[in-house]
Design a protein around this motif. Sequence first.
Motif, PDB file in Angstrom:
ATOM      1  N   ARG A  32      30.509  29.797  30.369  1.00 46.34           N
ATOM      2  CA  ARG A  32      31.433  29.043  31.218  1.00 46.34           C
ATOM      3  C   ARG A  32      31.935  27.776  30.530  1.00 46.34           C
ATOM      4  O   ARG A  32      33.108  27.429  30.624  1.00 46.34           O
ATOM      5  CB  ARG A  32      30.744  28.699  32.553  1.00 46.34           C
ATOM      6  CG  ARG A  32      31.538  27.787  33.471  1.00 46.34           C
ATOM      7  CD  ARG A  32      32.854  28.421  33.864  1.00 46.34           C
ATOM      8  NE  ARG A  32      33.648  27.581  34.717  1.00 46.34           N
ATOM      9  CZ  ARG A  32      34.606  26.754  34.286  1.00 46.34           C
ATOM     10  NH1 ARG A  32      34.863  26.664  32.993  1.00 46.34           N
ATOM     11  NH2 ARG A  32      35.304  26.035  35.125  1.00 46.34           N
ATOM     12  N   TRP A  91      39.208  34.880  31.768  1.00 44.05           N
ATOM     13  CA  TRP A  91      37.854  34.592  32.272  1.00 44.05           C
ATOM     14  C   TRP A  91      37.803  33.221  32.925  1.00 44.05           C
ATOM     15  O   TRP A  91      37.172  33.047  33.968  1.00 44.05           O
ATOM     16  CB  TRP A  91      36.828  34.651  31.147  1.00 44.05           C
ATOM     17  CG  TRP A  91      36.653  35.989  30.521  1.00 44.05           C
ATOM     18  CD1 TRP A  91      36.811  37.207  31.110  1.00 44.05           C
ATOM     19  CD2 TRP A  91      36.296  36.243  29.164  1.00 44.05           C
ATOM     20  NE1 TRP A  91      36.574  38.198  30.201  1.00 44.05           N
ATOM     21  CE2 TRP A  91      36.256  37.648  29.011  1.00 44.05           C
ATOM     22  CE3 TRP A  91      36.013  35.437  28.078  1.00 44.05           C
ATOM     23  CZ2 TRP A  91      35.937  38.251  27.791  1.00 44.05           C
ATOM     24  CZ3 TRP A  91      35.696  36.037  26.885  1.00 44.05           C
ATOM     25  CH2 TRP A  91      35.658  37.424  26.745  1.00 44.05           C
ATOM     26  N   ARG A  94      39.539  33.328  36.306  1.00 47.43           N
ATOM     27  CA  ARG A  94      38.669  33.991  37.284  1.00 47.43           C
ATOM     28  C   ARG A  94      37.512  33.077  37.699  1.00 47.43           C
ATOM     29  O   ARG A  94      37.180  32.979  38.892  1.00 47.43           O
ATOM     30  CB  ARG A  94      38.134  35.297  36.706  1.00 47.43           C
ATOM     31  CG  ARG A  94      37.340  36.105  37.708  1.00 47.43           C
ATOM     32  CD  ARG A  94      36.903  37.412  37.134  1.00 47.43           C
ATOM     33  NE  ARG A  94      36.017  37.169  35.996  1.00 47.43           N
ATOM     34  CZ  ARG A  94      35.572  38.113  35.192  1.00 47.43           C
ATOM     35  NH1 ARG A  94      35.939  39.353  35.357  1.00 47.43           N
ATOM     36  NH2 ARG A  94      34.753  37.826  34.209  1.00 47.43           N
ATOM     37  N   ALA A  95      36.914  32.377  36.744  1.00 46.23           N
ATOM     38  CA  ALA A  95      35.801  31.475  37.063  1.00 46.23           C
ATOM     39  C   ALA A  95      36.264  30.321  37.947  1.00 46.23           C
ATOM     40  O   ALA A  95      35.580  29.952  38.909  1.00 46.23           O
ATOM     41  CB  ALA A  95      35.173  30.941  35.779  1.00 46.23           C
ATOM     42  N   ARG A  96      37.439  29.761  37.643  1.00 46.16           N
ATOM     43  CA  ARG A  96      37.941  28.656  38.462  1.00 46.16           C
ATOM     44  C   ARG A  96      38.299  29.114  39.862  1.00 46.16           C
ATOM     45  O   ARG A  96      38.105  28.374  40.837  1.00 46.16           O
ATOM     46  CB  ARG A  96      39.134  28.005  37.785  1.00 46.16           C
ATOM     47  CG  ARG A  96      38.714  27.182  36.591  1.00 46.16           C
ATOM     48  CD  ARG A  96      39.828  26.347  36.070  1.00 46.16           C
ATOM     49  NE  ARG A  96      39.354  25.496  34.984  1.00 46.16           N
ATOM     50  CZ  ARG A  96      40.147  24.798  34.214  1.00 46.16           C
ATOM     51  NH1 ARG A  96      41.448  24.840  34.394  1.00 46.16           N
ATOM     52  NH2 ARG A  96      39.641  24.059  33.254  1.00 46.16           N
ATOM     53  N   LEU A  97      38.843  30.329  39.997  1.00 52.40           N
ATOM     54  CA  LEU A  97      39.137  30.855  41.334  1.00 52.40           C
ATOM     55  C   LEU A  97      37.856  31.060  42.130  1.00 52.40           C
ATOM     56  O   LEU A  97      37.799  30.760  43.326  1.00 52.40           O
ATOM     57  CB  LEU A  97      39.921  32.162  41.233  1.00 52.40           C
ATOM     58  CG  LEU A  97      41.384  32.021  40.802  1.00 52.40           C
ATOM     59  CD1 LEU A  97      41.999  33.394  40.581  1.00 52.40           C
ATOM     60  CD2 LEU A  97      42.166  31.228  41.820  1.00 52.40           C
ATOM     61  N   ARG A  98      36.826  31.578  41.463  1.00 52.06           N
ATOM     62  CA  ARG A  98      35.529  31.736  42.141  1.00 52.06           C
ATOM     63  C   ARG A  98      34.965  30.397  42.582  1.00 52.06           C
ATOM     64  O   ARG A  98      34.446  30.258  43.690  1.00 52.06           O
ATOM     65  CB  ARG A  98      34.521  32.416  41.218  1.00 52.06           C
ATOM     66  CG  ARG A  98      34.673  33.879  41.122  1.00 52.06           C
ATOM     67  CD  ARG A  98      33.534  34.435  40.305  1.00 52.06           C
ATOM     68  NE  ARG A  98      33.776  35.822  39.981  1.00 52.06           N
ATOM     69  CZ  ARG A  98      33.219  36.453  38.969  1.00 52.06           C
ATOM     70  NH1 ARG A  98      32.386  35.805  38.178  1.00 52.06           N
ATOM     71  NH2 ARG A  98      33.468  37.705  38.745  1.00 52.06           N
ATOM     72  N   GLU A  99      35.036  29.401  41.696  1.00 51.62           N
ATOM     73  CA  GLU A  99      34.505  28.082  42.026  1.00 51.62           C
ATOM     74  C   GLU A  99      35.295  27.448  43.163  1.00 51.62           C
ATOM     75  O   GLU A  99      34.711  26.808  44.045  1.00 51.62           O
ATOM     76  CB  GLU A  99      34.539  27.184  40.789  1.00 51.62           C
ATOM     77  CG  GLU A  99      33.555  27.606  39.724  1.00 51.62           C
ATOM     78  CD  GLU A  99      33.809  26.941  38.394  1.00 51.62           C
ATOM     79  OE1 GLU A  99      34.776  26.148  38.284  1.00 51.62           O
ATOM     80  OE2 GLU A  99      33.053  27.226  37.447  1.00 51.62           O
ATOM     81  N   GLY A 101      36.879  29.074  45.524  1.00 50.39           N
ATOM     82  CA  GLY A 101      36.475  29.795  46.731  1.00 50.39           C
ATOM     83  C   GLY A 101      35.121  29.332  47.236  1.00 50.39           C
ATOM     84  O   GLY A 101      34.915  29.179  48.447  1.00 50.39           O
ATOM     85  N   ALA A 102      34.191  29.091  46.329  1.00 51.66           N
ATOM     86  CA  ALA A 102      32.871  28.602  46.730  1.00 51.66           C
ATOM     87  C   ALA A 102      32.970  27.212  47.346  1.00 51.66           C
ATOM     88  O   ALA A 102      32.315  26.929  48.361  1.00 51.66           O
ATOM     89  CB  ALA A 102      31.929  28.579  45.529  1.00 51.66           C
TER      90      ALA A 102
END
Length: 129
Positions: A32, A91, A94-99, A101-102
């Motif tokens: 990450r 990647w 995708r990681a920033r979108l997940r973060e 969303g969290a």
Amino acid sequence: MFRLLIVVSLHVRNFLRCYMPTNILADAIRARRGMKWGPVAMLLAIPYFAAAVWLTGLIDRGAPGWLHLLVLLTIWNGFKMLWLGPASVAWLTRARLREAGARRRQRRVATREPNCVAERDTSASARAV
């Protein structure tokens, strides 16, 4: 025999993954914290392709034929570095979108929680009466 081939290939893969510089760099970029360095790593493809051109020039001038293996290795590593740039951007996105969303879910839970506590208190006081 088949099992022996699998075991040998696993050991070779582990050795290459741990000790070859491009594999170490690829693993660092897949983490990450390293995803932001993918586009910069694409610039490393330039020296790899330049080395391949230089080696083919040497081979054309009469250098030993085993240098073809180094040409293949430098081209492979050059394409690996080229691939890491766009892949790391994907990647990272995708990681920033997940973060995000969290964080959104965490804010939603945090705003609901005081209301739930207040509802519990009123229902408990209504039962007491």
